[in-house]
Design an enzyme around this catalytic site. Sequence first.
Site, short mmCIF file in Angstrom:
data_model
loop_
_atom_site.label_atom_id
_atom_site.label_comp_id
_atom_site.label_asym_id
_atom_site.label_seq_id
_atom_site.Cartn_x
_atom_site.Cartn_y
_atom_site.Cartn_z
N THR A 101 0.86 -1.18 0.00
CA THR A 101 0.00 0.00 0.00
C THR A 101 0.89 1.23 0.00
OG1 THR A 101 -2.05 0.95 0.85
CG2 THR A 101 -0.44 0.30 2.51
N CYS A 111 -3.37 7.09 8.34
CA CYS A 111 -4.03 5.79 8.22
C CYS A 111 -3.11 4.72 8.78
CB CYS A 111 -4.32 5.47 6.75
SG CYS A 111 -5.34 6.66 5.91
N HIS A 127 -5.76 -1.25 4.77
CA HIS A 127 -5.34 0.16 4.85
C HIS A 127 -6.56 0.94 5.36
CE1 HIS A 127 -3.37 3.83 2.59
NE2 HIS A 127 -4.11 4.24 3.61
#
Lengths: 159, 204
Positions: A21, A27, A44
């Site tokens: 990711t 996040c 994620h």
Amino acid sequence: MSVRVGMGDYNICKAPDSIVTLGLGSCVGVVLYDKTTNTAGMLHAMLPDSTRIRNNQNRAKFVDTGLEDLLKLMDRHGVKRENLVAKMAGGAKMFAFADNTEISDIGKRNVLSAKIHLRKYGIPLIAEDTGLNYGRTIEFYTTDSRLEIRAVGKEITSI
Amino acid sequence: MPIENYSDITDEQFDMLREIGNIGCGNATTALSKMLDRKITMKTPKVELVEVSKFVELIGGPENPIIGILLTMSGELNGMMMFAMSQASARRLANLVLMQNSSGAEFSHMDYSALKEIGNIIMGAYMSSLASLTGMSIRSSVPQVAYDMAGAILSVPAIEFGRMGDKALLIDSSFDQADSNVDGYFVMIPELDSYNKLMSRFGM
């Protein structure tokens, strides 16, 4: 091949593929890995808790519902929960606001929520690189169970 | 008509947002001209309601380093506003303000201070036009600057509007000074209640 996971998204991959990711900020990226089946899953997530938000249809956006759904997906691929271990990165504080508003500590709360839910599922967290003030790209390699962390102007590290 | 999700914005409301965007950017350009004491021109801004992932792609992909200047709004309108630009645009803007000719990829403390001040001025101009159009009193925090991967920078407003939907109001603006061009994006994220209050001021 490298499987890509977007923001507010999850996916799985099997050896010899990797899963990645890009640009995690506040996040949190959670990797679940089962060595016996060589299967890895990555979430994620953007927000800690779906129950406190009205618009919570996109379940992958939240740590609680995202983990639940990722685990279900891994179940369907024959992964046994007791074989899973977790690694985690992200949860940075990208902007140095002095106050402790919801905005400024959302990263920390994402990390805490992930820890609480991993514990609930009995999945040991074996490594983390969280907090601080910079973005991270993370890639998990099923071939050697390594989570590689890349950041702007920093050396590549692995946990 | 109050909405519950930014995807529910009506065409009429969107036209209003676009008009507010145009006026706000016009004021920001004037403020920037005054600060730099030179003529700055602005292309007509493009106003869109976009998903985060699309915005990240617009600005060069999640790993592309960008500058983000963020401030929070409080008072009668709560939320946050960000001004984001590419590394190259931020470099040109800092050079303009500091009257220097640096070409480095890294930013110095002076560069960051200059960018923060520019953010303060152009977002301040934007907000004061919003305040005078609506008659709302809006306070803003001191802006903070960060230079990092686009995905990481934009995750902050993305999380904020992630609470009420997956789209944000994006205003693509372009400033020109002689041969220096600066492309920047205003991202406005009023809280949903504030958004509804804003629209009710215009009878919507």
